[in-house]
Write a protein that holds these residues in place. Structure first.
Motif, PDB file in Angstrom:
ATOM      1  N   TYR A 144      -3.086   5.229   7.581  1.00 57.43           N
ATOM      2  CA  TYR A 144      -2.713   5.170   6.290  1.00 57.43           C
ATOM      3  C   TYR A 144      -2.451   3.591   5.506  1.00 57.43           C
ATOM      4  N   ALA A 145      -2.434   2.644   6.510  1.00 60.18           N
ATOM      5  CA  ALA A 145      -2.364   1.342   5.749  1.00 60.18           C
ATOM      6  C   ALA A 145      -3.854   0.711   5.585  1.00 60.18           C
TER       7      ALA A 145
ATOM      8  N   ARG B 252      -1.534  -2.607  12.943  1.00 59.20           N
ATOM      9  CA  ARG B 252      -0.475  -1.973  12.113  1.00 59.20           C
ATOM     10  C   ARG B 252      -1.144  -0.980  11.078  1.00 59.20           C
ATOM     11  N   SER B 253      -1.627  -0.118  11.824  1.00 59.31           N
ATOM     12  CA  SER B 253      -2.630   1.021  11.027  1.00 59.31           C
ATOM     13  C   SER B 253      -1.828   1.919  10.346  1.00 59.31           C
ATOM     14  N   ASP B 254      -0.579   2.031  10.805  1.00 65.35           N
ATOM     15  CA  ASP B 254       0.454   3.184  10.143  1.00 65.35           C
ATOM     16  C   ASP B 254      -0.358   4.629  10.375  1.00 65.35           C
ATOM     17  N   GLY B 255      -0.980   4.845  11.514  1.00 64.72           N
ATOM     18  CA  GLY B 255      -1.803   6.341  11.568  1.00 64.72           C
ATOM     19  C   GLY B 255      -2.891   6.302  10.574  1.00 64.72           C
TER      20      GLY B 255
ATOM     21  N   SER C 253      -8.203   0.030   8.728  1.00 63.52           N
ATOM     22  CA  SER C 253      -6.959  -0.436   8.395  1.00 63.52           C
ATOM     23  C   SER C 253      -6.428  -1.940   9.249  1.00 63.52           C
TER      24      SER C 253
END
Length: 224
Positions: free
Chosen positions: A185-186, A180-183, A176
């Motif tokens: 999902y990014a 800013r990995s978005d959990g 990721s």
């Protein structure tokens, strides 16, 4: 080996008995044949001298394999092409060229796909409602919380199987963007695993070991 004089019957017997997907047969003056599952390509008229001195039989067999793989993939794509194109262009209007590029990439991935997975593909085509059966039990997990790493999950496969689980759903584990990995999902790279969880080789070893048990592995991905 088969006790049969007829080439086709003998080859079919070998394929069934030993689960051999591809057989290349040189028959001297009778020519050459390539068998791939239930498909056959034949080249007549090679002389023994031609095969021995020019390798024409080997060349034919190599070309036949490429042709047969093209045919298997092409027939499957033809069955679903219109629906796939409609769905793609609903999401990405005016991107016809991108769709054609996707189809070419899919063919390349098919050629690289492991034979065990191609066999599974064929079985599922024969039973398209396979995912509706009541013999499927899945377990969803975060790799780090369950076993620390992908290698750790592999070490626990006996325990997972003892719970009668035959499908693993691995929560996001691809690399990721930092901060800013978005959990998870990014995704920054679809070909790299988060380093703290392992490597793509670890993921491949895990899936291979699990699939050898007749089970499946799924991952959470989000495409935008």
């Amino acid at each position: 080996m088969t006790g049969k004089e007829d080439y086709d019957e003998g080859i079919a017997c070998l394929q069934e008995r030993y689960q051999i997907p591809l057989i290349l047969l040189t028959m001297g003056k009778d020519g050459s044949r390539a068998y791939y599952k239930d498909l056959r390509v034949e080249q007549k008229g090679f002389s023994v001298k031609t095969i021995e001195t020019t390798g024409a039989g080997d060349t034919f067999c190599g070309c036949s394999l490429g042709y047969l793989l093209d045919q298997v993939f092409g027939e499957r794509l033809d069955r679903h092409y219109d629906e796939l194109k409609w769905l793609y262009l609903e999401l990405y209007p005016g991107k016809e060229q991108h769709f054609e590029d996707l189809c070419r990439n899919m063919e390349g991935f098919y050629r690289e796909r492991k034979e065990a997975l191609k066999k599974l593909d064929r079985e599922r085509e024969l039973h398209p409602d396979w995912y509706k059966k009541n013999d499927l039990l899945g377990m969803m997990m975060y790799t780090d919380a369950f076993a620390g790493s992908l290698a750790g999950v592999k070490d626990k496969l006996d325990y997972i199987a003892s719970c009668n689980v035959n499908y693993l759903h691995l929560m996001p584990l691809l690399l990721s963007p930092k901060g800013r990995s978005d959990g998870g999902y990014a995704v920054a790279d679809f070909r790299k695993v988060q380093p703290e969880l392992g490597t793509m080789e670890d993921l491949e070893e895990l899936t291979d070991a699990w699939q050898m048990r007749g089970a499946g592995v799924y991952g959470s991905l989000l495409f935008l």
